[in-house]
Design a protein around this motif. Sequence first.
Motif, PDB file in Angstrom:
ATOM      1  N   GLU A  65      49.777  39.756  35.698  1.00 28.94           N
ATOM      2  CA  GLU A  65      49.964  41.011  36.417  1.00 28.94           C
ATOM      3  C   GLU A  65      49.018  42.099  35.901  1.00 28.94           C
ATOM      4  N   SER A  68      45.294  41.148  36.863  1.00 27.95           N
ATOM      5  CA  SER A  68      45.055  41.273  38.298  1.00 27.95           C
ATOM      6  C   SER A  68      45.058  42.729  38.749  1.00 27.95           C
ATOM      7  N   THR A  69      45.898  43.552  38.108  1.00 26.09           N
ATOM      8  CA  THR A  69      45.915  44.973  38.452  1.00 26.09           C
ATOM      9  C   THR A  69      44.628  45.658  38.003  1.00 26.09           C
ATOM     10  N   VAL A  71      41.675  44.429  37.890  1.00 21.47           N
ATOM     11  CA  VAL A  71      40.552  44.059  38.774  1.00 21.47           C
ATOM     12  C   VAL A  71      40.882  44.392  40.231  1.00 21.47           C
ATOM     13  N   ASN A  72      41.946  45.182  40.440  1.00 20.02           N
ATOM     14  CA  ASN A  72      42.341  45.609  41.793  1.00 20.02           C
ATOM     15  C   ASN A  72      42.674  44.435  42.717  1.00 20.02           C
ATOM     16  N   ARG A  73      43.228  43.381  42.168  1.00 17.80           N
ATOM     17  CA  ARG A  73      43.670  42.240  42.970  1.00 17.80           C
ATOM     18  C   ARG A  73      45.059  41.806  42.481  1.00 17.80           C
ATOM     19  N   SER A  74      46.000  42.661  42.634  1.00 20.66           N
ATOM     20  CA  SER A  74      47.344  42.396  42.131  1.00 20.66           C
ATOM     21  C   SER A  74      47.956  41.207  42.855  1.00 20.66           C
ATOM     22  N   VAL A  75      48.517  40.290  42.080  1.00 20.79           N
ATOM     23  CA  VAL A  75      49.151  39.108  42.665  1.00 20.79           C
ATOM     24  C   VAL A  75      50.533  39.439  43.205  1.00 20.79           C
TER      25      VAL A  75
END
Length: 213
Positions: A65, A68-69, A71-75
């Motif tokens: 989490e 991913s946050t 890199v601006n690609r939150s799962v």
Amino acid sequence: MTLEARPEPQTTPQQQTAPETAPVAPPVDPAADKAALRAFKPRRMVAASVAALVLIGIGFVAAVEIISTLVNRSVGWLPKAPALSWASATPWSSPQVLAAASVLVLVGLGLLALAMKAGRPHLVPVRTGDPDLVIGLHPKGFASALARAAEDVPGVHSAKASVGNGRVAVTAYASGWNDARLTEAVRHAVLVRLDTIGPINRYKVSVAMKERR
């Protein structure tokens, strides 16, 4: 010159029979005893494995989490927005927060107590007198050896033994078992066998005599 034949020495029955040697107890060596106890110390593998897997899972989800946050690609595995909203609006004195903290503290204390409490050993460490020689007996084999010692007592037809929690419980079957001397003879035989085997831990022996089946 005449030669006289000397009679051959005669051996008596006492000389023909080899003297019986008493069983010798293993030597006492504190360093060897500590090495054996350390080698056969029971581990809490199940509790440790469960706790480790839970912590690894939580850490993995949190790491995914966070990365991913960044890199601006939150799962989106965790509901971050509702969690942040609830955390910002809930004070530390809230009953929900106190209840959750209490549960976590109790779980942690329970795991700590379980880790500190000695478990049931899988092998019975025996005394060798050598720190480099560690020997352990299976509890069933250890109990069987003590049962056979009880069966060697005249008048005992059969016996069984159980080992656990520093105690040896022997049940011997004989005819006329109400004789106190027979009970004491069984206890003595088991104690002698214990001294011969030489377990590092001490065991209290209890004997129950029953009429032959």
